[in-house]
Design a protein around this motif. Structure first.
Motif, mmCIF file in Angstrom:
data_model
loop_
_atom_site.group_PDB
_atom_site.id
_atom_site.type_symbol
_atom_site.label_atom_id
_atom_site.label_comp_id
_atom_site.label_asym_id
_atom_site.label_seq_id
_atom_site.Cartn_x
_atom_site.Cartn_y
_atom_site.Cartn_z
ATOM 1 N N ASP A 164 -47.149 1.500 -2.443
ATOM 2 C CA ASP A 164 -46.988 0.329 -1.590
ATOM 3 C C ASP A 164 -47.471 -0.917 -2.323
ATOM 4 O O ASP A 164 -48.671 -1.211 -2.361
ATOM 5 C CB ASP A 164 -47.769 0.513 -0.284
ATOM 6 N N GLN A 187 -45.522 -4.021 -2.023
ATOM 7 C CA GLN A 187 -44.812 -5.166 -1.456
ATOM 8 C C GLN A 187 -45.744 -6.262 -0.942
ATOM 9 O O GLN A 187 -45.432 -7.448 -1.040
ATOM 10 C CB GLN A 187 -43.882 -4.701 -0.347
ATOM 11 N N MET A 243 -46.571 -9.545 -2.909
ATOM 12 C CA MET A 243 -45.674 -10.706 -2.946
ATOM 13 C C MET A 243 -46.249 -11.868 -2.152
ATOM 14 O O MET A 243 -46.146 -13.027 -2.562
ATOM 15 C CB MET A 243 -44.278 -10.346 -2.442
ATOM 16 N N ASP A 244 -46.849 -11.590 -1.008
ATOM 17 C CA ASP A 244 -47.460 -12.663 -0.217
ATOM 18 C C ASP A 244 -48.595 -13.336 -0.986
ATOM 19 O O ASP A 244 -48.763 -14.553 -0.912
ATOM 20 C CB ASP A 244 -47.986 -12.125 1.118
ATOM 21 N N GLU A 291 -40.698 -2.370 -11.694
ATOM 22 C CA GLU A 291 -40.807 -2.742 -10.278
ATOM 23 C C GLU A 291 -41.904 -3.772 -10.045
ATOM 24 O O GLU A 291 -41.808 -4.592 -9.130
ATOM 25 C CB GLU A 291 -41.059 -1.495 -9.424
ATOM 26 N N HIS A 292 -42.913 -3.790 -10.882
ATOM 27 C CA HIS A 292 -43.955 -4.804 -10.764
ATOM 28 C C HIS A 292 -43.377 -6.195 -11.041
ATOM 29 O O HIS A 292 -43.801 -7.187 -10.438
ATOM 30 C CB HIS A 292 -45.114 -4.516 -11.712
ATOM 31 N N LEU A 345 -41.706 -8.020 -8.078
ATOM 32 C CA LEU A 345 -42.566 -8.701 -7.101
ATOM 33 C C LEU A 345 -42.387 -10.217 -7.140
ATOM 34 O O LEU A 345 -42.779 -10.909 -6.204
ATOM 35 C CB LEU A 345 -44.038 -8.348 -7.360
#
Length: 193
Positions: free
Chosen positions: A47, A49, A52-53, A93-94, A97
Motif C-alpha cells: 500500500d 498510494q 501521493m498526498d 511503481e514508486h 507516485l
C-alpha cells in the motif's frame, strides 16, 4: 509520511534557433528535479498510494520554482511534461507516485491546462539521464509542441532515492514546419484538439 528532500535542481535553456533563422525571442524550456528519500526502497510495500498526498505540496513548490525560472508568467507557459527516475533499490511503481502530485500541481498553477501531462519513468543509477516528454498543455495534438528535455542530476538518484521531474516550455520547437494542428487553431478545448 513526511517527504525527505535532499535537493532541488532547476535548469533552463534559451533556444534562439535550431539551425534555422534566429528567433526574435527565444523559446525557454526547463525542468525542475526534486531528489527525495524513497520510503519504500529495499522492500515490497503493498500500500503506497497514500504517499501521493504527501507529495502534493512538493509538486506545487516545484511547479512554482519552474515557472519562476522560466520568467514568472504562467500565461507564457505553453507545454509541459513530467517524469520519475527511481534509484536501484526501488521499483518502477514508486516512480508512478508522481503522476497525481506532479501533473495536478502544474495544472493548478497554470490555470487552464486541459491536456494529459505526458510522462516517463525508469530505474537508474546515480547520474542517469531521463528524457521527459513534452506536449502542448491544452491540446495534445499540437504537433509543433511535441518535444522532450533531458534531465539529470549528477549525484542522483542514490540507490534509496527518487528523482521527480517537471518540465515546461514557453513555446514549441523553434522551427516547427511539419504540419498538424496549430496552437492558434485549438477549438475543441477537450485536451486533444
Amino acid at each position: 509520511m513526511s517527504v525527505n528532500v535532499r535537493k532541488i535542481v532547476v535548469a533552463v535553456e534559451d533556444i534562439w534557433h535550431d539551425g534555422g533563422p534566429p528567433l526574435s525571442e527565444p523559446v525557454r524550456k526547463g525542468y525542475v528535479a526534486c531528489v527525495i528519500a524513497n520510503p519504500f526502497a529495499g522492500r515490497y510495500e503493498p500500500d503506497i498510494q497514500g504517499f501521493m498526498d504527501d507529495l502534493k505540496p512538493m509538486g506545487l513548490e516545484c511547479s512554482k520554482r519552474l515557472v519562476a525560472a522560466l520568467g514568472g508568467d504562467v500565461g507564457r507557459i505553453e507545454a509541459y511534461g513530467k517524469g520519475s527516475l527511481v534509484g536501484v533499490n526501488g521499483e518502477i511503481e514508486h516512480g508512478a507516485l508522481w503522476h497525481v502530485p506532479g501533473g495536478y500541481a502544474m495544472r493548478e498553477l497554470l490555470g487552464q491546462a486541459l491536456a494529459i501531462v505526458p510522462s516517463s519513468a525508469k530505474l537508474g543509477a546515480m547520474g542517469t539521464a531521463i528524457d521527459i516528454p513534452i506536449h502542448h498543455k491544452d491540446a495534445c495534438y499540437v504537433r509543433s509542441h511535441f518535444d522532450a528535455i533531458t534531465a539529470f542530476v549528477a549525484d542522483a538518484p542514490r540507490p534509496d532515492e527518487l528523482m521527480f521531474v517537471l518540465a515546461m516550455t514557453t513555446g514549441g520547437r523553434p522551427h516547427a514546419r511539419v504540419g498538424g494542428l496549430e496552437a492558434s487553431a485549438i477549438s475543441r478545448w477537450d485536451g486533444q484538439r
